[in-house]
Design a protein around this motif. Structure first.
Motif, short mmCIF file in Angstrom:
data_model
loop_
_atom_site.label_atom_id
_atom_site.label_comp_id
_atom_site.label_asym_id
_atom_site.label_seq_id
_atom_site.Cartn_x
_atom_site.Cartn_y
_atom_site.Cartn_z
N UNK A 59 0.82 -1.21 0.00
CA UNK A 59 0.00 0.00 0.00
C UNK A 59 0.86 1.27 0.00
N UNK A 60 2.13 1.13 0.32
CA UNK A 60 3.02 2.29 0.37
C UNK A 60 3.12 2.92 1.75
N UNK A 61 2.36 2.45 2.71
CA UNK A 61 2.38 3.04 4.05
C UNK A 61 3.55 2.58 4.90
N UNK A 62 4.20 1.50 4.47
CA UNK A 62 5.32 0.91 5.20
C UNK A 62 6.42 0.56 4.21
N UNK A 63 7.66 0.73 4.65
CA UNK A 63 8.80 0.34 3.83
C UNK A 63 9.66 -0.64 4.63
N UNK A 64 10.38 -1.49 3.94
CA UNK A 64 11.24 -2.46 4.63
C UNK A 64 12.67 -2.33 4.13
#
Length: 115
Positions: A59-64
């Motif tokens: 969704x783009x709300x979190x990055x890893x």
């Protein structure tokens, strides 16, 4: 942000485990936290946590990012502000007395920096 991006982000947050994970990542700050620690703190099995984190990442709300054998997840504050701005940009017809500080989120100059 457009309608499709907003729907994807809101859909990703529309699950109690994902919402809890996202909120914990927001609190963790830009350094984020390892997926295992997140699963442990939320008392969610690691495999289920991975599934939820993947959904949030798409969704783009979190990055890893990888740190050795661990995967560190962090909230994407720019995308979060973009979503908040998108859903509040027409708040109460721009009446600051009703919307208060929400109006700063809708300011496109605010979306690209920390407000």
């Amino acid at each position: 942000m457009n309608d499709e991006q907003a729907v994807a982000s809101l859909s990703a947050l529309a699950h109690v485990d994902r919402l809890a994970a996202f909120r914990m990542l927001v609190k963790a700050g830009p350094d984020g936290m390892p997926s295992g620690e997140l699963a442990e703190r939320l008392e969610i099995p690691p495999t289920r946590m991975s599934f939820h984190l993947s959904t949030l990442e798409r969704s783009g709300l979190v990055a890893s990012r990888r740190d050795g054998r661990r995967i560190i997840y962090a909230a994407s504050y720019d995308d979060m502000r973009g979503l908040l701005g998108f859903i509040t940009e027409d708040c109460c017809g721009g009446n600051v007395a009703i919307c208060g500080d929400l109006m700063t989120l809708a300011d496109t100059s605010c979306v690209s920096k920390t407000c």
